[in-house]
Design a protein around this motif. Structure first.
Motif, PDB file in Angstrom:
ATOM      1  N   MET A 202     -12.921  -4.053  -4.070  1.00 25.57           N
ATOM      2  CA  MET A 202     -13.907  -4.559  -3.016  1.00 25.57           C
ATOM      3  C   MET A 202     -15.406  -4.046  -3.422  1.00 25.57           C
ATOM      4  N   LEU A 203     -15.571  -2.657  -3.519  1.00 25.56           N
ATOM      5  CA  LEU A 203     -16.904  -2.456  -4.020  1.00 25.56           C
ATOM      6  C   LEU A 203     -17.312  -2.503  -5.381  1.00 25.56           C
ATOM      7  N   ALA A 204     -16.493  -2.551  -6.235  1.00 22.92           N
ATOM      8  CA  ALA A 204     -16.798  -3.214  -7.751  1.00 22.92           C
ATOM      9  C   ALA A 204     -17.221  -4.692  -7.673  1.00 22.92           C
ATOM     10  N   LEU A 205     -16.466  -5.330  -7.088  1.00 23.83           N
ATOM     11  CA  LEU A 205     -16.974  -7.088  -6.957  1.00 23.83           C
ATOM     12  C   LEU A 205     -18.348  -6.993  -5.868  1.00 23.83           C
ATOM     13  N   ALA A 206     -18.544  -5.993  -4.778  1.00 20.15           N
ATOM     14  CA  ALA A 206     -19.796  -6.285  -4.474  1.00 20.15           C
ATOM     15  C   ALA A 206     -20.887  -5.944  -5.177  1.00 20.15           C
ATOM     16  N   ALA A 207     -20.716  -4.913  -6.245  1.00 24.19           N
ATOM     17  CA  ALA A 207     -21.836  -4.447  -7.125  1.00 24.19           C
ATOM     18  C   ALA A 207     -21.978  -5.666  -8.102  1.00 24.19           C
ATOM     19  N   ALA A 208     -21.043  -6.316  -8.645  1.00 24.78           N
ATOM     20  CA  ALA A 208     -21.076  -7.289  -9.488  1.00 24.78           C
ATOM     21  C   ALA A 208     -21.592  -8.529  -8.922  1.00 24.78           C
TER      22      ALA A 208
ATOM     23  N   PRO B  66       0.856  -1.294   0.150  1.00 19.74           N
ATOM     24  CA  PRO B  66      -0.099   0.000  -0.009  1.00 19.74           C
ATOM     25  C   PRO B  66       1.013   1.178   0.087  1.00 19.74           C
ATOM     26  N   ARG B  67       0.307   2.298  -0.822  1.00 19.71           N
ATOM     27  CA  ARG B  67       1.016   3.522  -0.791  1.00 19.71           C
ATOM     28  C   ARG B  67       0.394   4.490   0.162  1.00 19.71           C
ATOM     29  N   ALA B  68       1.053   5.173   1.025  1.00 19.58           N
ATOM     30  CA  ALA B  68       0.365   6.223   1.912  1.00 19.58           C
ATOM     31  C   ALA B  68      -0.068   7.270   1.284  1.00 19.58           C
ATOM     32  N   PRO B  69       0.693   8.039   0.325  1.00 18.44           N
ATOM     33  CA  PRO B  69       0.226   9.139  -0.228  1.00 18.44           C
ATOM     34  C   PRO B  69      -1.197   8.978  -1.136  1.00 18.44           C
ATOM     35  N   LEU B  70      -1.420   7.820  -1.538  1.00 17.14           N
ATOM     36  CA  LEU B  70      -2.735   7.374  -2.191  1.00 17.14           C
ATOM     37  C   LEU B  70      -3.708   6.866  -1.181  1.00 17.14           C
ATOM     38  N   GLU B  71      -3.398   6.912   0.095  1.00 20.47           N
ATOM     39  CA  GLU B  71      -4.405   6.345   1.187  1.00 20.47           C
ATOM     40  C   GLU B  71      -4.882   4.864   0.902  1.00 20.47           C
ATOM     41  N   GLN B  72      -4.183   4.114   0.507  1.00 18.21           N
ATOM     42  CA  GLN B  72      -4.576   2.873  -0.161  1.00 18.21           C
ATOM     43  C   GLN B  72      -4.983   1.795   0.974  1.00 18.21           C
ATOM     44  N   TYR B  73      -6.259   1.685   1.252  1.00 16.70           N
ATOM     45  CA  TYR B  73      -6.733   0.677   2.411  1.00 16.70           C
ATOM     46  C   TYR B  73      -7.767  -0.101   1.895  1.00 16.70           C
ATOM     47  N   ARG B  74      -7.993  -1.218   2.259  1.00 18.25           N
ATOM     48  CA  ARG B  74      -8.948  -2.339   1.830  1.00 18.25           C
ATOM     49  C   ARG B  74     -10.358  -1.854   2.514  1.00 18.25           C
ATOM     50  N   THR B  75     -11.280  -1.437   1.783  1.00 19.77           N
ATOM     51  CA  THR B  75     -12.505  -1.242   2.451  1.00 19.77           C
ATOM     52  C   THR B  75     -13.097  -2.471   2.939  1.00 19.77           C
ATOM     53  N   PRO B  76     -13.454  -2.452   4.357  1.00 20.42           N
ATOM     54  CA  PRO B  76     -13.891  -3.620   4.931  1.00 20.42           C
ATOM     55  C   PRO B  76     -15.089  -4.406   4.481  1.00 20.42           C
ATOM     56  N   PRO B  77     -15.118  -5.463   4.266  1.00 18.36           N
ATOM     57  CA  PRO B  77     -16.381  -6.277   3.531  1.00 18.36           C
ATOM     58  C   PRO B  77     -17.751  -5.942   4.145  1.00 18.36           C
ATOM     59  N   GLU B  78     -17.769  -5.645   5.275  1.00 14.56           N
ATOM     60  CA  GLU B  78     -19.177  -5.279   5.947  1.00 14.56           C
ATOM     61  C   GLU B  78     -19.492  -3.875   5.660  1.00 14.56           C
ATOM     62  N   VAL B  79     -18.478  -3.185   5.304  1.00 14.34           N
ATOM     63  CA  VAL B  79     -18.646  -1.772   4.752  1.00 14.34           C
ATOM     64  C   VAL B  79     -19.261  -1.588   3.497  1.00 14.34           C
ATOM     65  N   ALA B  80     -18.427  -2.558   2.713  1.00 16.61           N
ATOM     66  CA  ALA B  80     -19.011  -2.653   1.200  1.00 16.61           C
ATOM     67  C   ALA B  80     -20.294  -3.227   1.068  1.00 16.61           C
ATOM     68  N   ALA B  81     -20.495  -4.208   1.830  1.00 16.25           N
ATOM     69  CA  ALA B  81     -21.561  -4.916   1.735  1.00 16.25           C
ATOM     70  C   ALA B  81     -22.978  -4.087   1.968  1.00 16.25           C
ATOM     71  N   SER B  82     -22.795  -3.132   3.218  1.00 19.87           N
ATOM     72  CA  SER B  82     -23.600  -2.110   3.506  1.00 19.87           C
ATOM     73  C   SER B  82     -23.978  -1.126   2.504  1.00 19.87           C
ATOM     74  N   LEU B  83     -22.933  -0.807   2.013  1.00 17.17           N
ATOM     75  CA  LEU B  83     -23.190   0.477   0.993  1.00 17.17           C
ATOM     76  C   LEU B  83     -23.914  -0.189  -0.220  1.00 17.17           C
ATOM     77  N   ILE B  84     -23.330  -1.357  -0.647  1.00 15.52           N
ATOM     78  CA  ILE B  84     -23.941  -1.846  -2.072  1.00 15.52           C
ATOM     79  C   ILE B  84     -25.347  -2.560  -1.621  1.00 15.52           C
ATOM     80  N   HIS B  85     -25.817  -2.905  -0.525  1.00 12.01           N
ATOM     81  CA  HIS B  85     -27.013  -3.383  -0.412  1.00 12.01           C
ATOM     82  C   HIS B  85     -27.885  -2.414  -0.166  1.00 12.01           C
ATOM     83  N   THR B  86     -27.581  -1.163   0.485  1.00  8.62           N
ATOM     84  CA  THR B  86     -28.318   0.208   0.448  1.00  8.62           C
ATOM     85  C   THR B  86     -28.636   0.636  -1.210  1.00  8.62           C
ATOM     86  N   ALA B  87     -27.503   0.548  -1.989  1.00  6.57           N
ATOM     87  CA  ALA B  87     -27.839   1.064  -3.129  1.00  6.57           C
ATOM     88  C   ALA B  87     -28.793   0.099  -4.037  1.00  6.57           C
ATOM     89  N   ASP B  88     -28.777  -1.282  -3.811  1.00  4.65           N
ATOM     90  CA  ASP B  88     -29.583  -2.129  -4.457  1.00  4.65           C
ATOM     91  C   ASP B  88     -30.952  -2.002  -4.277  1.00  4.65           C
TER      92      ASP B  88
END
Length: 217
Positions: free
Chosen positions: A61-67, A20-42
């Protein structure tokens, strides 16, 4: 429709950043957060049979949750080739029915001609010195290509997001708190894990002809 908890479980196999690169703030979005976001969108009708764009997709993470929720098309964009390679591996791990197009590109200058996408994103918060307001550029792009968007921002961003949306033909329709559990991955991290309070927003955007962009779908 798969439940939110089942979606989070499916996303548990998604690997994070190898380097991970700190300047790009590269963190894995937690699965629970991604699921909540995409479930709400759905539930809002913003995923199924729609084009979904993940700006700054990282390892996907988010793209795959949407897929996993029956979209017409999913595109993940990221400037860094390393996480995109991981995203392709993650797609095989998750086994989505809908394929994802992974594109190496600047998420703030996407090589796309579209005005009615559902944008999902966890952009850099601008927490690093010299990178303040990094999420603004992502919102500027979103205003150009989205009918509706779901984005995660630093806690206390509501006034900024609502003001930006209002100035760019959008309206915040939903806002909810999320927690990002981040592992220690940079030298400046002191704890092994840290929970960051954040906020997620749904924004409806207006097309250039003054109509709600969602009406064109």
């Amino acid at each position: 429709m798969v439940t939110k908890s089942a979606l989070a479980q499916q996303l548990g196999v998604v690997a994070g950043f190898d380097d991970p690169r700190a300047p790009l703030e590269q963190y894995r979005t937690p699965p629970e957060v991604a699921a909540s976001l995409i479930h709400t969108a759905d539930l809002q009708g913003d995923i199924e049979d729609r084009t979904v764009i993940d700006l700054g997709c990282g390892t996907g993470m988010l793209a795959l949750a949407a897929a996993l929720r029956g979209p017409r098309r999913v595109v993940g964009l990221d400037l860094d080739p390393a996480p995109l390679a991981t995203a392709r591996e993650n797609e095989r791990r998750v086994g989505t029915a809908s394929s994802v197009e992974w594109i190496r590109a600047d998420a703030t200058r996407p090589p796309l001609s579209i005005e009615d996408a559902t944008v999902v994103m966890n952009p850099p918060f601008g927490a690093q010195a010299g990178n303040e307001h990094a999420d603004r550029a992502f919102l500027e792009t979103t205003a150009e290509i989205a009918a509706v968007s779901y984005s995660i921002h630093n806690q206390g961003s509501r006034d900024f997001v609502e003001s930006f949306a209002a100035d760019n033909g959008g309206e915040v329709t939903h806002a909810f708190a999320v927690e990002l559990d981040l592992p220690r991955q940079f030298d400046f991290h002191e704890a092994e894990t840290e929970t960051i309070d954040a906020e997620a927003f749904r924004i409806e955007w207006i097309s250039s002809d003054g109509r709600s962009s969602q009406s064109s779908d």
